[in-house]
Each structure stands twice: as C-alpha cells, then as structure tokens.
Design a protein around this motif. Structure first.
Motif, PDB file in Angstrom:
ATOM      1  N   CYS A 163       0.934  -1.181  -0.037  1.00 28.03           N
ATOM      2  CA  CYS A 163       0.044  -0.076   0.102  1.00 28.03           C
ATOM      3  C   CYS A 163       0.793   1.062   0.070  1.00 28.03           C
ATOM      4  N   PHE A 164       0.271   2.177  -0.169  1.00 25.47           N
ATOM      5  CA  PHE A 164       1.139   3.703  -0.188  1.00 25.47           C
ATOM      6  C   PHE A 164       2.073   3.801   1.118  1.00 25.47           C
ATOM      7  N   GLY A 165       1.362   3.491   2.289  1.00 25.84           N
ATOM      8  CA  GLY A 165       2.294   3.700   3.407  1.00 25.84           C
ATOM      9  C   GLY A 165       3.423   2.751   3.630  1.00 25.84           C
ATOM     10  N   VAL A 166       3.287   1.559   3.100  1.00 20.33           N
ATOM     11  CA  VAL A 166       4.608   0.491   3.276  1.00 20.33           C
ATOM     12  C   VAL A 166       5.381   0.893   2.070  1.00 20.33           C
ATOM     13  N   SER A 223       5.810   2.015   9.374  1.00 25.09           N
ATOM     14  CA  SER A 223       4.255   2.955   8.965  1.00 25.09           C
ATOM     15  C   SER A 223       3.201   2.723  10.022  1.00 25.09           C
ATOM     16  N   CYS A 270       2.962   6.169   8.382  1.00 21.79           N
ATOM     17  CA  CYS A 270       2.045   6.551   7.289  1.00 21.79           C
ATOM     18  C   CYS A 270       1.228   7.703   7.599  1.00 21.79           C
ATOM     19  N   PHE A 289      -1.566   8.181   6.895  1.00 23.41           N
ATOM     20  CA  PHE A 289      -3.128   8.235   7.224  1.00 23.41           C
ATOM     21  C   PHE A 289      -2.950   7.684   8.897  1.00 23.41           C
ATOM     22  N   VAL A 290      -2.108   7.034   9.212  1.00 20.36           N
ATOM     23  CA  VAL A 290      -2.104   6.633  10.673  1.00 20.36           C
ATOM     24  C   VAL A 290      -1.672   8.027  11.593  1.00 20.36           C
ATOM     25  N   THR A 326      -6.515   2.198  11.333  1.00 19.74           N
ATOM     26  CA  THR A 326      -6.629   2.487  10.172  1.00 19.74           C
ATOM     27  C   THR A 326      -7.236   1.115   9.328  1.00 19.74           C
ATOM     28  N   CYS A 329      -8.447   3.659   6.611  1.00 20.59           N
ATOM     29  CA  CYS A 329      -7.752   3.838   5.400  1.00 20.59           C
ATOM     30  C   CYS A 329      -8.343   2.937   4.184  1.00 20.59           C
ATOM     31  N   SER A 383      -7.369   1.860   1.240  1.00 23.35           N
ATOM     32  CA  SER A 383      -6.542   0.920   0.600  1.00 23.35           C
ATOM     33  C   SER A 383      -6.915  -0.327   0.898  1.00 23.35           C
ATOM     34  N   THR A 384      -6.971  -0.778   2.540  1.00 23.69           N
ATOM     35  CA  THR A 384      -7.321  -1.999   2.999  1.00 23.69           C
ATOM     36  C   THR A 384      -8.785  -2.587   2.403  1.00 23.69           C
TER      37      THR A 384
END
Ligand code: F3S
Length: 282
Positions: free
Chosen positions: A12-15, A72, A95, A97-98, A161, A189, A191-192
């Motif tokens: 995902c974006f954060g990872v 993240s 991340c 979002f977090v 998230t 989030c 993405s999940t």
C-alpha cells in the motif's frame, strides 16, 4: 487455466513509502541504520533489508547511535523521545493516514473528550495512537464493549486504519445511543477496504485463490479468511516455493491476491510459476 491478479495487491502507499525511506537512508547513511521492530510484516522483505544493512532492533539501551526508522504503523511520542535521548536520529516513516489518527486522538484528548479508539488492543498502531493521549483512551473492538465504558458525556472516536467499516459504524451507533456529545473521525484507510473488496469479487469468480503474504501479516490473513468464508479453496503462501501444482489442477480461473506488506517481486514469482503451469510447463 487463466490467472488473474487483484489490481490493488501488494504494497500500500504507506508501506511503499516506508520501504523507500529505508532504501534512501541505507544509500546515504555513514553509520548504523536500524528499524524499530520489523519494518513490515513480511519475513522475506525484512531479511532482504537486513542483508542490506538495516538492523531490526527494539527499544534497548546501549546501541551505537545511528538512524532509527519508525515503521508505517507509527509509535507513541514517548518512544520517539526515548530514542532521541539515546542519541539516535529518528526517521519517521509513519504512514500519513496513521498520523492523522494520532493527531485527531491527541486533539480530542486535549479538548477534554473521552477518547475511544476502535481497533485491536495490543496492535502496534493502536499502542502508538494510545500514546498520543498519554494512555488515556479506551480501546474497543466489539460494540458490546461500549457497555463497559461507564458514564459517557463527551466522546471522541478514531479508528485503527485497518478497522472494517462495519465494525466502526456499529461501535459508533452504539456510542450514539449512550453519549450526549459525539465527535467522530473516520480514520479508516480505504486502501485496505479496496483490496478486500477486489479480493472478494475475484474469489467469487475464481475456482481457487492464492493469497501471498507474511503469516504474521494481519491484513493478509484477513484476505485468506474472507476467501474461505466464501467457500473458495484458498491457499496462503509466503513465497512461490510453497506453491503446489495439484492446488490448481483442473481450475479454469486461479485468483491471486497479496497483502499490503507483500513485495512485488514475490507476487511476480508466484504469477510466473502459475503462468508457466497454465502454458503446460513444468
Ligand atoms: Fe497507510 Fe493504509 Fe497502508 S494506513 S500503511 S496506506 S494500509
């Protein structure tokens, strides 16, 4: 046999952002580079990073000062302060979002709300968010736990998230019945959610599902559970080496999905193997 990959599979974006930050610091740093805990829930990727020089550490004393990368999931501010006090430079790969969830929790607490985090107690991300209220938040997962919260007046809510939206909305609904004043930040989030939705959609059509990712990765395990709940034969693997030809024999469509911490190269290896079999190779 056809092989189809869920489009939102993998990092995902954060990872992706956290992995890039570590790669960048490994290129530039002239001293030790550490990650506080495994950077992501994927043993193969962590081993690869260690080989390149990123050592996984805990909050122990006595490490030679270096750059410590925060993963993240984020950490409590007290952890960051402890690392700085030990002489390290901290590179924060939390991340964004977090980070939002952390900031909202802090502002709710400072505004005098009773803070409720909807998430899994003990999960690193939740522990980090909790730290932004100095431990003064309630962590709940099931709507029935709302009953144990005592008298509720002003309540502020954030979510881990990766909390499923259904659980979050049920807890919010329950709190709505009990609290006079409610402030809700939906910090889930998507993405999940998107990956889960696409995986379920593919699993409905596929004869077999292969889910790739760390056995210690909660979001990968959840994908496996969701496919199993549909009654689809589903196999959870960490690498292509675990694939078995008999799993896919006779299948018209094989679906492949991967968790948020599964590197692209592992997914590609799995696809290459499956495609080889679909062409009749060994
Ligand atoms: Fe961030 Fe969402 Fe991934 S919160 S770490 S982009 S699952």
């Amino acid at each position: 046999m056809r092989v189809e990959l869920v489009k939102t599979s993998g990092f995902c974006f954060g990872v992706r952002r956290a992995v890039r930050m570590v790669e960048e610091v490994l290129r530039r740093a002239d001293g030790p580079v550490y990650t506080l805990g495994p950077l992501i829930h994927n043993p193969q990727m962590v081993a690869y990073m260690e080989k390149r020089g990123a050592k996984v550490v805990g909050l122990q004393e006595g490490l030679p000062p270096g750059v410590v990368v925060l993963r993240s999931h984020g950490v409590a501010p007290q952890v960051k302060e402890a690392l700085v006090a030990q002489g390290h430079r901290v590179l924060d790969a939390t991340c964004p979002f977090v980070r939002n969830a952390q900031m909202y929790a802090r502002s709710l607490w400072e505004e005098g709300y009773k803070v409720v985090i909807v998430g899994k107690r003990g999960h690193e991300e939740v522990e980090g968010i909790l730290g932004y209220t100095e431990g003064n938040a309630e962590v709940i997962w099931e709507p029935k736990e709302v009953m144990s919260l005592g008298e509720l007046n002003r309540v502020g809510i954030v979510a881990q998230t990766t909390t499923p939206f259904e659980i979050f909305s049920l807890v919010v609904r329950e709190l709505l019945r009990r609290a006079r004043h409610l402030k809700v930040y939906n910090t889930i989030c998507d993405s999940t959610v998107k990956r889960q939705e696409e995986t379920v959609a593919l699993a409905r059509r596929a004869d077999v599902m292969i889910v790739v990712g760390g056995r210690n990765s909660a979001n990968t395990t959840r994908l496996v559970e969701m496919c199993c709940e549909l009654g689809r034969p589903t196999y959870h693997i960490e690498t292509a080496r675990e694939l078995r030809r008999e799993w896919v024999e006779g299948a018209c469509l094989v679906g492949v999905s991967a968790g948020a911490s599964t590197p692209d190269w592992i997914v590609q290896e799995v696809l290459e193997n499956l495609n080889l079999w679909s062409e009749g190779g060994k």
